[in-house]
Write an enzyme that holds these catalytic residues in place. Structure first.
Site, PDB file in Angstrom:
ATOM      1  N   GLY A 250       0.758  -1.240   0.015  1.00 52.37           N
ATOM      2  CA  GLY A 250       0.009  -0.018   0.016  1.00 52.37           C
ATOM      3  C   GLY A 250       0.726   1.096  -0.014  1.00 52.37           C
ATOM      4  O   GLY A 250       0.449   2.107  -0.626  1.00 52.37           O
ATOM      5  N   ASP A 251       1.975   1.248   0.852  1.00 47.84           N
ATOM      6  CA  ASP A 251       2.912   2.306   0.559  1.00 47.84           C
ATOM      7  C   ASP A 251       3.501   2.614  -0.639  1.00 47.84           C
ATOM      8  O   ASP A 251       3.757   3.701  -0.953  1.00 47.84           O
ATOM      9  CB  ASP A 251       3.954   2.354   1.876  1.00 47.84           C
TER      10      ASP A 251
END
Length: 301
Positions: A250-251
């Site tokens: 997600g990052d």
């Protein structure tokens, strides 16, 4: 300059265990020790994509020194504030046991240290970008994200918030450029379950109505949805590949989107870059590289 803030950095101890058994002695078959924390992950992927950033946050103790050394070895600029007491957390992440994680608490951050961080952020200028990512230690007021965006209001700093619950909701009135909940976090905000890309769209619109300019929703194997400030809605399925390590995916999506946007100021390009970067990290032992992202972009529908 791009700045990332990780309030609670970690050393991530990522292990594989064959046939893990509760209540037994288990031995690893592979292990990695990496600097962790959502903002740090964003800085690493930005670096891999050719963009410089400065990582900010707090470190403490022997683990804090190791975090700084590992980040330095990656060629990433950092200005962490050193905390005298305690130590930065160690997170244990088990790749082969249903995504089980044990995350440490981290040190207590006193008001003086928070003040040092705010003083550094107060120097941001027009054209800078700021990514606030992840949870905060219990010792920091839960208004900290909102306080930072309030301080920067009117400076034309491009702000990104990747957080959950009230940390995220409290910043919406300051119109962050981008927020990135996943579908489960989005569902928790509105007390519902969101399983398909179509289902997340109306709820992403609601966050936009509450103040977010662009809402990027990650959905793991289901792909992602972008509800953009220009009124467009975009969807992409997840690229084909074998899940190796979901830590930081997600990052990586945040970093890819930001890199794509700064490169062309085009939502389609930024969205595709975000999905490709998130998937490239998920398909690798490490965070996405430029070559891996470009390879996925060529094959994305």
């Amino acid at each position: 300059m791009i700045y990332t803030v990780t309030f609670n950095p970690s050393l991530d101890y990522i292990v594989s265990v064959d046939h893990f058994q509760l209540g037994k002695t288990n031995r690893t078959i592979s292990e990695l020790m990496l600097p962790g924390g959502k903002g740090i992950n964003v800085s690493i992927v930005l670096k891999n994509l050719g963009l410089e950033s400065t990582a900010l946050g707090f470190t403490a103790g022997f683990t804090g020194r190791e975090i700084r050394e590992k980040i330095t070895s990656l060629g990433i600029l950092h200005e962490f504030i050193h905390i005298q007491n305690g130590f930065s957390r160690i997170n244990v992440k088990m790749k082969d046991f249903d995504g089980t994680e044990i995350n440490g608490q981290g040190p207590d951050i006193d008001a003086a240290a928070v003040g040092q961080l705010l003083a550094r952020l107060e120097k941001l200028e027009e054209g800078d970008a700021l990514v606030l990512a992840g949870s905060i230690p219990r010792s920091i007021p839960d208004s900290i994200y909102r306080d930072i965006l309030s301080m920067l209001q009117g400076r034309d700093v491009l702000t990104v918030a990747d957080a959950t619950g009230d940390l995220l909701l409290n910043v919406l009135e300051y119109h962050p450029f981008l927020i990135k909940p996943n579908n489960h976090e989005l569902g928790e905000i509105f007390h519902t379950e969101l399983l398909t890309r179509e289902e997340v769209i109306p709820y992403a619109h609601r966050l936009q109505e509450m103040g977010a300019r662009n809402v990027l929703v990650s959905m793991a194997g289901q792909g992602a949805v972008l509800v953009a400030e220009d009124g467009s809605v975009r969807q992409l399925p997840a690229p084909e590949g074998v899940l190796v390590n979901a830590v930081g995916a997600g990052d990586s999506m945040v970093a890819g989107f930001l890199a794509g946007w700064l490169e062309r100021k085009d939502y389609e390009h930024a969205f595709r870059m975000g999905v490709a970067a998130g998937s490239a990290s998920a398909f690798s032992e490490h965070l996405a590289t430029r070559a891996e992202v470009e390879a996925l972009l060529k094959n994305m529908r």
